[in-house]
Design an enzyme around this catalytic site. Sequence first.
Site, PDB file in Angstrom:
ATOM      1  N   GLU A 177       0.837  -1.190   0.000  1.00  0.00           N
ATOM      2  CA  GLU A 177       0.000   0.000   0.000  1.00  0.00           C
ATOM      3  C   GLU A 177       0.878   1.248   0.000  1.00  0.00           C
ATOM      4  OE1 GLU A 177      -3.939  -1.847   2.203  1.00  0.00           O
ATOM      5  OE2 GLU A 177      -2.673  -0.474   3.340  1.00  0.00           O
TER       6      GLU A 177
ATOM      7  N   CYS B 269       3.887   8.635   0.829  1.00  0.00           N
ATOM      8  CA  CYS B 269       4.436   7.689   1.811  1.00  0.00           C
ATOM      9  C   CYS B 269       4.485   6.327   1.132  1.00  0.00           C
ATOM     10  CB  CYS B 269       3.544   7.662   3.051  1.00  0.00           C
ATOM     11  SG  CYS B 269       4.055   6.481   4.307  1.00  0.00           S
TER      12      CYS B 269
ATOM     13  N   CYS C 163       6.259  -6.780   7.061  1.00  0.00           N
ATOM     14  CA  CYS C 163       7.296  -6.254   7.950  1.00  0.00           C
ATOM     15  C   CYS C 163       7.625  -7.286   9.019  1.00  0.00           C
ATOM     16  CB  CYS C 163       6.820  -4.960   8.608  1.00  0.00           C
ATOM     17  SG  CYS C 163       8.068  -4.153   9.651  1.00  0.00           S
TER      18      CYS C 163
ATOM     19  N   CYS D 250       5.626  -4.369  15.438  1.00  0.00           N
ATOM     20  CA  CYS D 250       5.267  -3.450  16.522  1.00  0.00           C
ATOM     21  C   CYS D 250       3.820  -3.690  16.935  1.00  0.00           C
ATOM     22  CB  CYS D 250       5.460  -2.006  16.078  1.00  0.00           C
ATOM     23  SG  CYS D 250       7.181  -1.603  15.685  1.00  0.00           S
TER      24      CYS D 250
ATOM     25  N   CYS E 277       0.898  -1.648  15.199  1.00  0.00           N
ATOM     26  CA  CYS E 277       0.937  -1.469  13.746  1.00  0.00           C
ATOM     27  C   CYS E 277       0.274  -2.636  13.018  1.00  0.00           C
ATOM     28  CB  CYS E 277       2.386  -1.319  13.282  1.00  0.00           C
ATOM     29  SG  CYS E 277       2.557  -1.049  11.503  1.00  0.00           S
TER      30      CYS E 277
ATOM     31  N   CYS F  75      -0.785   6.577   9.658  1.00  0.00           N
ATOM     32  CA  CYS F  75       0.324   5.849  10.283  1.00  0.00           C
ATOM     33  C   CYS F  75      -0.177   4.668  11.093  1.00  0.00           C
ATOM     34  CB  CYS F  75       1.113   6.796  11.195  1.00  0.00           C
ATOM     35  SG  CYS F  75       2.051   8.041  10.310  1.00  0.00           S
TER      36      CYS F  75
END
Length: 347
Positions: A90, A111, A118, A122, A125, A339
């Site tokens: 994305e 962005c 990933c 975290c 996230c 974010c």
Amino acid sequence: MDTIKAYSREGLERLFEELGQPRFRTKQIVQWLYQRGVRSYDDMTDLPKTLRAELAERAPLTVPTMLDRRVSKDGTRKYVWQFHDGSGVETVAMPSKDTNAQGSPQRLTVCFSTQVGCAIGCAFCATGKEGFVRNLTPGEMVDQIVLAGQDMDMRVSNVVAMGQGEPFLNYDNTLAALRFMNAKDGLGIGARHITISTCGILKGIERLASEPEQFTLAVSLHSAVQATRDALMPHMTNAPLHHLHTALERYIEQSGRRVSLEYLLLKDLNDDETHLNALKEFCRGLLCHVNILPFNEVAGSPFQPASAKTRARWVSQMEAAGVETTVRDSRGSDIEGACGQLKNALR
């Protein structure tokens, strides 16, 4: 077989040398790929037909497919791109709120993602919940910028490697992509308008300090209390805060550049006086700017955003301590483009 988008500039130079081509071919193909965004070697009209045929066989030209585009009420757009191997990422394009005389946004920030998924994981996230798939190539990163700019019909003025993935775990490809974005024969985006965000990979910070470009470094801190940071970012326990602080000191000394510290302010978790004082202490002696991030809702997340009053108090207290501090204007949360909300949409 590598696609042409897998090559750095140095890789392209070696490729053309192997093909017995003059050095200026590198500049030509970079312009075709990234300035003009062509989709076929057939469009590269100033390259000999024999060379185009050889390139098509040796390094196929691929372009991501847009699977989805969502438009926020604030003008932000989120894209889902699918690459030639079926994986996808994305990307978020954010037009500025300030406008020119014609009423159009003055700037466009994109962005972009550096990995499919990933590995950091975290707690707050969405990306990390679905794991790591693979690194993106330099061209797959640049394509996100080119295609978003084309869709927005705007020149991209700012880019942030702050989408899916940890850029420093794909360091070489990320730096190659940033250089294409920065280059005059590429996208021509000024180095200081290019930001690379890391969770605090120490070797990556050390390497970036030695790079000649004036790229901006952003570090996801989220707590200056070790136990809290460990809970939020469990895969970063091998880079304790005192080591991170030392790495940032060295980076600032060597590069002469300011660091941005990203701090996600979470209700009843990292927003009390103890955490505020710890952040003040962490920033002591650092040439830094603190960016307070409001938490954006993620399905199934136990976290809640700190109040606007708390955010304002933190800004006031940090500024009083001599640390420039701002609250990031969250964009695209209604389309899950803010974010922490990006995820591997194809899995």
